[in-house]
Design an enzyme around this catalytic site. Structure first.
Site, PDB file in Angstrom:
ATOM      1  N   GLY A  47       0.792  -1.228   0.000  1.00 34.78           N
ATOM      2  CA  GLY A  47       0.000   0.000   0.000  1.00 34.78           C
ATOM      3  C   GLY A  47       0.823   1.276   0.000  1.00 34.78           C
ATOM      4  CB  SER A  48       4.335   2.184  -0.803  1.00 33.58           C
ATOM      5  OG  SER A  48       4.523   1.807  -2.138  1.00 33.58           O
ATOM      6  CG  ASN A  49       2.047   2.999  -5.787  1.00 35.22           C
ATOM      7  OD1 ASN A  49       2.493   3.989  -6.367  1.00 35.22           O
ATOM      8  ND2 ASN A  49       2.627   1.814  -5.863  1.00 35.22           N
ATOM      9  CG  MET A 125      -0.814  -8.498  -6.128  1.00 35.02           C
ATOM     10  SD  MET A 125       0.191  -7.769  -7.427  1.00 35.02           S
ATOM     11  CE  MET A 125       1.113  -9.216  -7.910  1.00 35.02           C
ATOM     12  NE  ARG A 126      -8.899 -11.678  -7.277  1.00 35.32           N
ATOM     13  CZ  ARG A 126      -9.226 -12.971  -7.454  1.00 35.32           C
ATOM     14  NH1 ARG A 126      -8.372 -13.913  -7.145  1.00 35.32           N
ATOM     15  NH2 ARG A 126     -10.404 -13.315  -7.946  1.00 35.32           N
ATOM     16  CG  ASN A 142      -2.662  -1.895 -13.075  1.00 33.53           C
ATOM     17  OD1 ASN A 142      -2.639  -2.076 -11.848  1.00 33.53           O
ATOM     18  ND2 ASN A 142      -1.867  -2.580 -13.895  1.00 33.53           N
ATOM     19  CG  HIS A 144       3.024  -3.188 -15.173  1.00 30.38           C
ATOM     20  ND1 HIS A 144       2.711  -4.412 -14.610  1.00 30.38           N
ATOM     21  CD2 HIS A 144       4.073  -3.409 -16.006  1.00 30.38           C
ATOM     22  CE1 HIS A 144       3.521  -5.331 -15.100  1.00 30.38           C
ATOM     23  NE2 HIS A 144       4.357  -4.749 -15.951  1.00 30.38           N
TER      24      HIS A 144
HETATM   25  C1  GRF Z   1       3.809  -1.557  -7.389  1.00 26.96           C
HETATM   26  O1  GRF Z   1       5.143  -1.749  -7.707  1.00 26.96           O
HETATM   27  C2  GRF Z   1       2.954  -1.587  -8.625  1.00 26.96           C
HETATM   28  O2  GRF Z   1       3.632  -1.191  -9.767  1.00 26.96           O
HETATM   29  C3  GRF Z   1       2.577  -3.030  -8.733  1.00 26.96           C
HETATM   30  O3  GRF Z   1       2.414  -3.471  -7.412  1.00 26.96           O
HETATM   31  C4  GRF Z   1       3.264  -2.701  -6.555  1.00 26.96           C
HETATM   32  C5  GRF Z   1       2.416  -2.210  -5.408  1.00 26.96           C
HETATM   33  O4  GRF Z   1       3.200  -1.616  -4.415  1.00 26.96           O
HETATM   34  N1  GRF Z   1       1.383  -3.198  -9.541  1.00 26.96           N
HETATM   35  P1  GRF Z   1       2.531  -0.952  -3.142  1.00 26.96           P
HETATM   36  O5  GRF Z   1       1.616  -1.992  -2.539  1.00 26.96           O
HETATM   37  O6  GRF Z   1       1.771   0.248  -3.589  1.00 26.96           O
HETATM   38  O7  GRF Z   1       3.663  -0.611  -2.223  1.00 26.96           O
END
Ligand code: GRF
Length: 232
Positions: A47-49, A125-126, A142, A144
Protein backbone atom coordinates in the site's frame (compact mmCIF):
# COMPACT_ATOMS: atom_id res chain seq x y z
CA UNK A 1 41.15 26.85 -20.49
CA UNK A 2 40.43 23.49 -22.10
CA UNK A 3 40.80 21.81 -18.73
CA UNK A 4 38.26 24.22 -17.20
CA UNK A 5 35.75 23.46 -19.89
CA UNK A 6 36.09 19.76 -19.35
CA UNK A 7 35.66 20.05 -15.61
CA UNK A 8 32.61 22.16 -16.09
CA UNK A 9 31.15 19.67 -18.54
CA UNK A 10 31.91 16.78 -16.22
CA UNK A 11 30.22 18.52 -13.31
CA UNK A 12 27.18 19.23 -15.42
CA UNK A 13 27.12 15.65 -16.61
CA UNK A 14 27.37 14.17 -13.16
CA UNK A 15 24.56 16.45 -12.00
CA UNK A 16 22.33 15.20 -14.76
CA UNK A 17 23.32 11.58 -14.27
CA UNK A 18 22.24 11.71 -10.64
CA UNK A 19 18.83 12.97 -11.65
CA UNK A 20 18.24 10.67 -14.54
CA UNK A 21 14.54 10.27 -14.16
CA UNK A 22 12.28 11.06 -17.02
CA UNK A 23 8.55 11.43 -16.74
CA UNK A 24 6.37 11.77 -19.82
CA UNK A 25 4.12 13.52 -20.51
CA UNK A 26 5.23 16.08 -17.95
CA UNK A 27 3.18 19.24 -17.81
CA UNK A 28 4.57 21.99 -15.65
CA UNK A 29 1.57 21.75 -13.31
CA UNK A 30 -0.58 18.99 -11.93
CA UNK A 31 -3.94 19.05 -13.81
CA UNK A 32 -6.62 20.98 -11.92
CA UNK A 33 -10.30 20.07 -11.84
CA UNK A 34 -13.42 20.57 -9.75
CA UNK A 35 -15.36 19.31 -7.88
CA UNK A 36 -13.40 16.77 -5.88
CA UNK A 37 -13.23 13.29 -7.43
CA UNK A 38 -14.33 10.21 -5.46
CA UNK A 39 -11.71 7.48 -5.59
CA UNK A 40 -11.91 3.76 -4.92
CA UNK A 41 -8.50 2.19 -4.35
CA UNK A 42 -7.90 -1.53 -4.90
CA UNK A 43 -4.79 -2.98 -3.24
CA UNK A 44 -3.34 -6.35 -2.26
CA UNK A 45 0.09 -5.52 -0.84
CA UNK A 46 2.13 -2.94 1.06
CA UNK A 47 0.00 0.00 0.00
CA UNK A 48 2.86 2.45 -0.52
CA UNK A 49 1.12 3.85 -3.61
CA UNK A 50 -2.10 4.10 -1.63
CA UNK A 51 -0.22 6.09 1.02
CA UNK A 52 1.19 8.50 -1.55
CA UNK A 53 -2.28 9.11 -2.95
CA UNK A 54 -3.36 10.03 0.59
CA UNK A 55 -0.34 12.35 0.94
CA UNK A 56 -1.08 14.06 -2.39
CA UNK A 57 -4.62 14.73 -1.18
CA UNK A 58 -3.38 15.99 2.19
CA UNK A 59 -0.91 18.40 0.64
CA UNK A 60 -3.63 19.63 -1.75
CA UNK A 61 -1.96 18.45 -4.95
CA UNK A 62 -4.91 16.21 -5.67
CA UNK A 63 -8.50 17.37 -5.36
CA UNK A 64 -9.87 13.98 -4.32
CA UNK A 65 -11.33 11.96 -1.52
CA UNK A 66 -10.82 8.25 -1.01
CA UNK A 67 -14.29 6.77 -0.59
CA UNK A 68 -12.95 3.29 0.09
CA UNK A 69 -9.88 1.07 0.07
CA UNK A 70 -10.79 -2.44 -1.05
CA UNK A 71 -8.33 -5.25 -0.32
CA UNK A 72 -8.60 -8.91 -1.28
CA UNK A 73 -5.92 -10.06 1.12
CA UNK A 74 -6.83 -9.79 4.83
CA UNK A 75 -3.13 -9.66 5.84
CA UNK A 76 -1.97 -6.91 3.52
CA UNK A 77 -0.18 -3.89 4.94
CA UNK A 78 -2.42 -1.49 3.03
CA UNK A 79 -5.01 -2.08 5.77
CA UNK A 80 -2.62 -0.66 8.41
CA UNK A 81 -2.26 2.48 6.30
CA UNK A 82 -6.03 2.84 5.98
CA UNK A 83 -6.31 2.64 9.78
CA UNK A 84 -3.43 5.11 10.27
CA UNK A 85 -4.99 7.72 7.97
CA UNK A 86 -8.61 6.92 8.95
CA UNK A 87 -9.63 5.87 5.44
CA UNK A 88 -12.65 3.52 5.24
CA UNK A 89 -11.67 0.06 4.05
CA UNK A 90 -13.25 -3.28 3.36
CA UNK A 91 -11.77 -6.75 2.95
CA UNK A 92 -13.34 -8.70 0.09
CA UNK A 93 -11.41 -11.93 0.23
CA UNK A 94 -11.41 -13.78 -3.10
CA UNK A 95 -10.91 -17.02 -1.17
CA UNK A 96 -14.41 -16.65 0.25
CA UNK A 97 -15.90 -16.49 -3.24
CA UNK A 98 -16.80 -19.39 -5.52
CA UNK A 99 -15.64 -17.67 -8.69
CA UNK A 100 -13.73 -14.68 -10.00
CA UNK A 101 -16.99 -13.22 -11.30
CA UNK A 102 -18.55 -13.43 -7.84
CA UNK A 103 -15.56 -11.59 -6.36
CA UNK A 104 -15.70 -8.93 -9.07
CA UNK A 105 -19.41 -8.45 -8.44
CA UNK A 106 -18.85 -7.84 -4.73
CA UNK A 107 -16.10 -5.33 -5.51
CA UNK A 108 -18.30 -3.59 -8.05
CA UNK A 109 -21.27 -3.47 -5.70
CA UNK A 110 -19.16 -1.73 -3.06
CA UNK A 111 -17.80 0.81 -5.56
CA UNK A 112 -21.29 1.58 -6.85
CA UNK A 113 -22.79 1.82 -3.38
CA UNK A 114 -20.31 4.61 -2.59
CA UNK A 115 -20.67 6.33 -5.99
CA UNK A 116 -16.97 5.94 -6.70
CA UNK A 117 -16.04 7.84 -9.86
CA UNK A 118 -12.49 6.65 -10.51
CA UNK A 119 -11.02 3.28 -9.56
CA UNK A 120 -7.28 2.96 -9.00
CA UNK A 121 -5.59 -0.44 -8.96
CA UNK A 122 -2.59 0.32 -6.73
CA UNK A 123 -0.90 -3.06 -6.45
CA UNK A 124 -4.09 -5.10 -7.01
CA UNK A 125 -2.85 -8.62 -7.67
CA UNK A 126 -6.05 -9.79 -9.37
CA UNK A 127 -7.17 -9.82 -12.95
CA UNK A 128 -10.39 -7.84 -13.24
CA UNK A 129 -13.19 -9.12 -15.43
CA UNK A 130 -15.17 -7.46 -18.20
CA UNK A 131 -18.02 -6.45 -15.86
CA UNK A 132 -15.80 -4.02 -13.90
CA UNK A 133 -13.92 -2.97 -17.03
CA UNK A 134 -17.15 -2.06 -18.85
CA UNK A 135 -18.71 -0.37 -15.85
CA UNK A 136 -15.64 1.81 -15.30
CA UNK A 137 -14.65 2.39 -18.93
CA UNK A 138 -11.99 5.15 -18.96
CA UNK A 139 -12.33 5.34 -15.17
CA UNK A 140 -10.26 2.30 -14.14
CA UNK A 141 -6.48 2.65 -14.03
CA UNK A 142 -3.53 0.49 -12.99
CA UNK A 143 0.11 1.06 -12.11
CA UNK A 144 2.71 -1.39 -13.44
CA UNK A 145 6.47 -1.46 -12.69
CA UNK A 146 7.84 -1.41 -16.25
CA UNK A 147 7.80 0.73 -19.33
CA UNK A 148 4.88 -0.94 -21.07
CA UNK A 149 4.49 -2.65 -23.47
CA UNK A 150 7.72 -4.25 -22.21
CA UNK A 151 7.54 -6.73 -19.36
CA UNK A 152 3.84 -7.25 -18.86
CA UNK A 153 2.52 -9.56 -16.17
CA UNK A 154 4.13 -10.70 -12.95
CA UNK A 155 7.63 -9.89 -11.71
CA UNK A 156 8.18 -7.12 -14.24
CA UNK A 157 11.26 -5.85 -12.38
CA UNK A 158 12.97 -9.24 -12.53
CA UNK A 159 11.99 -9.56 -16.18
CA UNK A 160 13.78 -6.26 -16.92
CA UNK A 161 16.91 -7.41 -15.05
CA UNK A 162 16.88 -10.79 -16.83
CA UNK A 163 16.63 -9.09 -20.21
CA UNK A 164 19.62 -6.88 -19.30
CA UNK A 165 17.84 -3.73 -20.39
CA UNK A 166 19.51 -0.58 -19.12
CA UNK A 167 16.38 1.49 -18.64
CA UNK A 168 13.10 0.38 -17.15
CA UNK A 169 10.49 2.29 -15.14
CA UNK A 170 6.78 2.40 -14.46
CA UNK A 171 3.53 3.05 -16.28
CA UNK A 172 0.02 4.11 -15.35
CA UNK A 173 -2.52 2.90 -17.90
CA UNK A 174 -6.24 2.36 -18.39
CA UNK A 175 -7.33 -1.20 -17.72
CA UNK A 176 -8.65 -3.34 -20.51
CA UNK A 177 -9.26 -7.08 -20.88
CA UNK A 178 -5.70 -8.07 -21.83
CA UNK A 179 -3.41 -7.70 -18.82
CA UNK A 180 -1.22 -4.54 -18.74
CA UNK A 181 -2.42 -3.50 -22.19
CA UNK A 182 -4.73 -0.47 -22.01
CA UNK A 183 -3.84 3.02 -23.27
CA UNK A 184 -0.93 4.61 -21.49
CA UNK A 185 -1.53 7.71 -19.37
CA UNK A 186 1.95 8.45 -18.01
CA UNK A 187 5.34 6.74 -17.76
CA UNK A 188 8.58 7.31 -15.89
CA UNK A 189 11.97 5.97 -16.92
CA UNK A 190 14.42 4.61 -14.37
CA UNK A 191 17.98 3.63 -15.34
CA UNK A 192 19.25 0.24 -14.20
CA UNK A 193 22.67 0.56 -12.57
CA UNK A 194 25.36 -2.13 -12.82
CA UNK A 195 25.30 -2.73 -9.07
CA UNK A 196 21.47 -2.86 -8.85
CA UNK A 197 19.72 -5.70 -7.08
CA UNK A 198 16.04 -6.35 -7.58
CA UNK A 199 15.39 -4.57 -4.28
CA UNK A 200 17.46 -1.47 -5.00
CA UNK A 201 15.86 -1.14 -8.44
CA UNK A 202 12.39 -1.67 -7.01
CA UNK A 203 13.00 1.16 -4.52
CA UNK A 204 13.89 3.60 -7.30
CA UNK A 205 10.96 2.49 -9.46
CA UNK A 206 8.57 2.91 -6.55
CA UNK A 207 9.83 6.43 -5.90
CA UNK A 208 8.74 7.27 -9.40
CA UNK A 209 5.45 5.39 -9.01
CA UNK A 210 4.63 7.58 -6.05
CA UNK A 211 5.08 10.65 -8.24
CA UNK A 212 3.30 9.50 -11.40
CA UNK A 213 0.25 7.81 -9.88
CA UNK A 214 -1.20 11.03 -8.35
CA UNK A 215 -0.38 12.82 -11.63
CA UNK A 216 -2.24 10.15 -13.60
CA UNK A 217 -5.22 10.32 -11.24
CA UNK A 218 -5.40 14.10 -11.72
CA UNK A 219 -5.11 13.69 -15.50
CA UNK A 220 -7.97 11.18 -15.68
CA UNK A 221 -10.08 13.09 -13.15
CA UNK A 222 -9.75 16.22 -15.27
CA UNK A 223 -10.91 14.22 -18.31
CA UNK A 224 -13.88 12.86 -16.37
CA UNK A 225 -14.89 16.36 -15.28
CA UNK A 226 -14.45 17.76 -18.78
CA UNK A 227 -16.53 15.00 -20.39
CA UNK A 228 -19.21 15.46 -17.78
CA UNK A 229 -19.40 19.18 -18.53
CA UNK A 230 -19.51 18.48 -22.29
CA UNK A 231 -22.53 16.24 -21.81
CA UNK A 232 -24.54 18.89 -19.96
C1 GRF B 1 3.81 -1.56 -7.39
O1 GRF B 1 5.14 -1.75 -7.71
C2 GRF B 1 2.95 -1.59 -8.63
O2 GRF B 1 3.63 -1.19 -9.77
C3 GRF B 1 2.58 -3.03 -8.73
O3 GRF B 1 2.41 -3.47 -7.41
C4 GRF B 1 3.26 -2.70 -6.55
C5 GRF B 1 2.42 -2.21 -5.41
O4 GRF B 1 3.20 -1.62 -4.41
N1 GRF B 1 1.38 -3.20 -9.54
P1 GRF B 1 2.53 -0.95 -3.14
O5 GRF B 1 1.62 -1.99 -2.54
O6 GRF B 1 1.77 0.25 -3.59
O7 GRF B 1 3.66 -0.61 -2.22
Amino acid sequence: MKQDNREYTDKKLSYHLNDLNLISPLDSEIPLFEPKIKLGILASGNGSNFEYIIKSIQNKQLNAEISILIVNNPNCLAIKKAIKYKIPYVIINHRDCDSRVEHDMLVMKKLEELSVELVVMAGWMRIVGKEIINMYKNRLINIHPSILPSFKGIDAIQQAIDHRVTITGCTVHYVQKEVDSGSIIIQAAVPIKKQDTKDSLKKRIQKMEHIILPLAIATVAKDIRTNFKDKK
